[in-house]
Design an enzyme around this catalytic site. Structure first.
Site, PDB file in Angstrom:
ATOM      1  N   TYR A 209       1.007  -1.032   0.064  1.00  0.00           N
ATOM      2  CA  TYR A 209       0.411   0.523   0.213  1.00  0.00           C
ATOM      3  C   TYR A 209       1.041   1.171  -0.193  1.00  0.00           C
ATOM      4  O   TYR A 209       1.801   1.073   0.844  1.00  0.00           O
ATOM      5  CB  TYR A 209      -0.926   0.145   1.073  1.00  0.00           C
ATOM      6  CG  TYR A 209      -2.230  -1.514   1.145  1.00  0.00           C
ATOM      7  CD1 TYR A 209      -3.014  -1.335   1.029  1.00  0.00           C
ATOM      8  CD2 TYR A 209      -0.848  -2.561   1.712  1.00  0.00           C
ATOM      9  CE1 TYR A 209      -4.439  -1.983   1.081  1.00  0.00           C
ATOM     10  CE2 TYR A 209      -2.890  -3.383   1.611  1.00  0.00           C
ATOM     11  CZ  TYR A 209      -4.042  -3.370   0.818  1.00  0.00           C
ATOM     12  OH  TYR A 209      -4.463  -4.386   0.609  1.00  0.00           O
ATOM     13  N   GLU A 210       0.571   2.261  -0.745  1.00  0.00           N
ATOM     14  CA  GLU A 210       1.045   3.356  -0.556  1.00  0.00           C
ATOM     15  C   GLU A 210       1.403   4.099   0.201  1.00  0.00           C
ATOM     16  O   GLU A 210       2.162   4.632   0.401  1.00  0.00           O
ATOM     17  CB  GLU A 210       0.536   4.187  -1.953  1.00  0.00           C
ATOM     18  CG  GLU A 210      -0.412   4.959  -1.042  1.00  0.00           C
ATOM     19  CD  GLU A 210      -0.686   5.970  -2.628  1.00  0.00           C
ATOM     20  OE1 GLU A 210      -0.637   6.019  -3.525  1.00  0.00           O
ATOM     21  OE2 GLU A 210      -1.271   6.981  -2.189  1.00  0.00           O
ATOM     22  N   SER A 211       0.640   3.191   1.255  1.00  0.00           N
ATOM     23  CA  SER A 211       1.042   4.047   2.652  1.00  0.00           C
ATOM     24  C   SER A 211       2.191   3.838   3.356  1.00  0.00           C
ATOM     25  O   SER A 211       2.693   4.395   4.309  1.00  0.00           O
ATOM     26  CB  SER A 211      -0.299   4.626   3.580  1.00  0.00           C
ATOM     27  OG  SER A 211      -0.514   2.732   3.519  1.00  0.00           O
TER      28      SER A 211
END
Lengths: 250, 297, 297, 250
Positions: free
Chosen positions: A49-51
């Site tokens: 996830y880009e997080s």
């Protein structure tokens, strides 16, 4: 067994993922598709996830890309510097999922504005990580419900480049990723031929006329059109009971 | 230091500020204090403006927004921001727009005092057409053309952390976002901590320290300071509030009423937290301790 | 996988390799296996060649050394390296020389597949005069001239870590050096672990994971694999051996005798460790556990 | 009380550090000087090692810059990316300590080669972090025993630039740091006037003749020469009993 268009789209997207692939996951249908694939044929799919969560193993349906459930029990959590530089630009991402308010003939996506940039009729959220995913992921899968408005011949604004204005343009610009590989709508699945979106399968009960009525250009159609397989009972059970028991997305 | 003092001292009208935190550890406590102190003309920078900048913008604090994704995650648009852009309410704001990678790169450059950062991005996108600060650079070895974005060096960065000592040596776990880069890029750093711990706790796990105290200007102790955002290991994200915000922000009157009750109507964060005590209890984190490691030699 | 298999598969004659670890976590086990397998013509890259590359060079494995500080920390020069440079014994080697910042920048670029990395360095130094790969670049925003170094993308990176699971998800604490960058920059990654742990241990503290398993090609379990270097929390640095190396490496015959006894004369690292058991016991780390954190929500 | 030249150099260097300054520490005499200053007048001195240890609090004398004792109980341990990019290039380092096999009239340091680079008479370790410390630290302190050979008019190789060939040259090259502020030898302490090394104090018992006999050029001498204060009993006690009880460096 009846199922919704969303459930079919999730199942169709899941089948496009190969075991062991490293996928950049978005919230909503892409997240469901990835987690369905992991439980079916691709147990070694790596979810990023880009997080910053890598190898996430959420025990509830994540509501946002930064949900704490993506952190607890994940394999690695790193900074966004690492995600964008070392994972994405570093060429480690096989598949990126994108959505878009508009997608056009060459797979270009718009999530920035409807209308003019300086005086938009609708201001959309903007790129987030979409622009770089479109440029850098080895391939891109798009999930989007289809309509004439959301599938115009040319998007109002290219947030995330597909094949731009046709074949070869990505190579000229030195874009490392392969660009869009498939678009999954509520009516069918498209591939790309010479950089142009090309209908390859129709969902059960959908017709080519329906497809044409919900797309903004004279769409290219493959010589052979398959039927998109309907989701199986097991796929539907996993989606409904395990992945989205509150039916937030399906 | 109290939040009122920290904002009073380190956030001025016209300043460029960064309140970072990607979903996680967003200092709503600081934003509310900025609104209470009626700061104006801020250049507000953040990857995801989120509710926190929607509130600042709707309250009239912001002259310019620098960002990469402006939505209410999982719950639709940010209506106060859209009102400002589409209807100039309460007033027009300028926007300067990148992608996430571009914003990460800008803060990375800022942290290390490089004037720019190179990245393989923006080819074929229309973003450079509407943002002249996205430029190109040629590799002196391969001749390839890459994108370049300029450093972002805010006047003040505000970073919420799970634990810090009195000197501001600050530790974060869970999502790290761009907090380290934001702190190093800024002229002034405000650390807001869920918990103030003894220096010995920090020293027991030095790899966990993201921001060293000697670059920190103010340390504020503010439990529950992120709500409705979350702090891993302390309390969960208030997803219901995020969904509810959709209707609150959509309607200018309801937006004002929200500020009246939850921002202007409370003296500070502890007042807010007391008013929200049941919710805080509901959101309290379960216990999932990590396996410790040995720092001995 | 055994170290013999890992080196057999992923280190070939002529390869560019990086064995990283700044003082801490240097995989002598891997270097000894490379010597045993008689690899030749390696391009050996490392910030601090240290004893580990002194041994590789003296054993005739290295064609070219890429480095930034070549000494025996706290104990003088690396004599095998000096013999190669000054007397071409056992044969001449090429050198390519940067500063630490330059090497860090090269691996940072390599990890993120940038062709170069910009840095404020080398102005006024003679290093660019003897290394044409230190160049300049102009900032497209300010016009300033900065230094630039090219990406370093080794064929294989070898990284020793304190703990990893069977898939190579690897955790390090204490000095981190440039191990993350080296692993991401490389085409092949060999993880050597002091301890193989259950995946649940890794998942209990995901922020501690420096290298994700999916970029790893071989996982080798090698307790005491760093000696005479150290592993924080496991065993101390063998400073006496570092001092003793001065005399060993100074004399070509003693150097050969050392290799005969401790490299060629043992089958593998566990053989070495068994032979060194008392020393291992003496060096065993004291217990200094960190304060745990909560990952619950 | 008798003391060694090393002890005097350590005490003199320690007094040049102000409380609260952030110092990039080297092993050996610089490490002793920083730790002496912390115990005397500068309890808030921040010690940073290029290995990544920040706010180190070693409970034994570190033998190398990567000693595990610098990690245990430190305030922060970060990657070398952070050390060089965010701390050093980020302008966070007030004082950098350097040593050198050669130092010249303008404070340029050589730790690379004696003789010709391609056919050196002595190959030295190279830069390590010295080149960038010389360019980026707000000021640089040099500790080096003095001789004609090690203090030539011009170094054989500029590893770490001082004032190059004279005043103003650093500014022309856009070097962020202030350059060398002092050189502490076994004979005296030097400052820099117009970028040139200038004798400012003589250690007890040392003469200007001795200084001249051990330096490779006609050295500049300040109008007023002070006596370097001898180390106090308390300073010597700390150095000998607490910092270097095995007398490795003193």
């Amino acid at each position: 067994m009846t199922y919704s268009a969303s459930e079919l789209m999730v199942a169709a997207a899941a089948r496009m993922l190969a075991d062991g692939e490293v996928t950049f996951v978005g919230i909503g249908l892409p997240n469901l598709a990835c987690n369905l694939a992991r439980r079916m044929h691709a147990p070694n799919l790596v979810l990023i996830y880009e997080s910053g969560a890598v190898g996430a193993s959420p025990d509830r349906l994540p509501i946002s890309i930064g949900d704490p459930a993506l952190v607890t029990d994940s394999l690695s959590v790193c900074s966004m510097y690492d995600i964008f530089n070392n994972y994405l630009q570093g060429g480690r991402i096989d598949v990126g999922f994108l959505q878009g308010a508009q997608i056009d003939r060459f797979g270009n996506l718009n999530t920035t504005v409807v209308g003019d940039y300086d005086a938009p009729s609708v201001r959309l959220p903007g790129s987030g990580g979409a622009c770089e995913i479109a440029i850098l992921a080895k391939k891109v899968l798009v999930i989007a419900p289809q309509s004439k408005r959301s599938f115009p011949e040319r998007v109002d604004f290219v947030t995330s480049p597909g094949f731009l204005n046709g074949p070869g343009r990505r190579a000229v610009l030195g874009m490392p990723g392969g660009g869009p590989a498939a678009v999954i709508t509520n009516l069918g699945c498209y591939g790309f031929v010479d950089g142009e979106m090309t209908l390859e399968s129709l969902h059960p009960g959908c017709s080519i006329d329906e497809v044409r009525a919900n797309i903004g250009w004279d769409v290219r159609i493959a010589d052979r059109i398959d039927d998109t397989p309907a989701p199986t009972g097991e796929e539907l059970r996993i989606i409904r009971e395990e992945l989205d028991p509150l039916h937030l997305y399906i | 230091m109290s939040m009122a003092d920290a904002i009073g001292r380190y956030v001025h009208d016209g300043d460029t500020i960064v309140i970072e935190g990607f979903t996680h550890l967003i200092s709503f406590a600081a934003a509310h204090e900025i609104i209470r102190q009626k700061r104006r003309d801020l250049v507000a920078c953040r990857l995801t403006p989120d509710l926190v900048y929607d509130q600042l913008i709707g309250a009239g604090c912001v002259r310019k927004l620098v960002f990469s994704w402006a939505g209410n995650p999982g719950a639709g648009p940010l209506y106060a921001l859209r009102r400002a852009i589409e209807e100039r309410v309460p007033h027009a704001i300028e926007i300067e727009e990148y992608s996430h990678f571009g914003m990460v790169a800008r803060l990375t450059a800022g942290a290390s005092k490089l004037p720019f950062f190179p990245l393989r991005d923006y080819a074929g996108s229309d973003l450079p057409l509407v943002n002249p600060r996205i430029r190109q650079i040629e590799c002196p070895f391969t001749g390839e053309r890459l994108a370049a974005v300029p450093a972002l060096n805010p006047d003040t960065a505000i970073v919420h952390v799970q634990r810090a000592d009195r000197d501001g040596n600050a530790q974060i776990w869970g999502l790290l976002g761009v907090q380290k880069e934001a702190a190093f890029a800024a002229r002034n750093v405000i650390i807001v901590a869920e918990e103030i711990v003894d220096e010995a706790v920090i020293r027991s796990d030095p790899n966990r320290t993201l921001i060293p105290g000697f670059i920190v200007h103010a340390v504020v102790h503010e439990p529950f300071g992120c709500h409705p955002s979350y702090a891993q290991g302390f309390y969960d994200r208030d997803n219901e509030f995020y969904v509810a915000w959709r209707e609150i922000s959509k309607d200018r009157a309801r937006f004002e009423a929200y500020l009246d009750e939850w921002v202007y109507g409370v003296a500070d964060r502890s007042d807010y937290a007391a008013k929200m005590l049941d919710r805080w209890r509901d959101l309290t984190a379960a216990d999932r301790p990590c396996e410790p490691v040995n720092y001995g030699y």
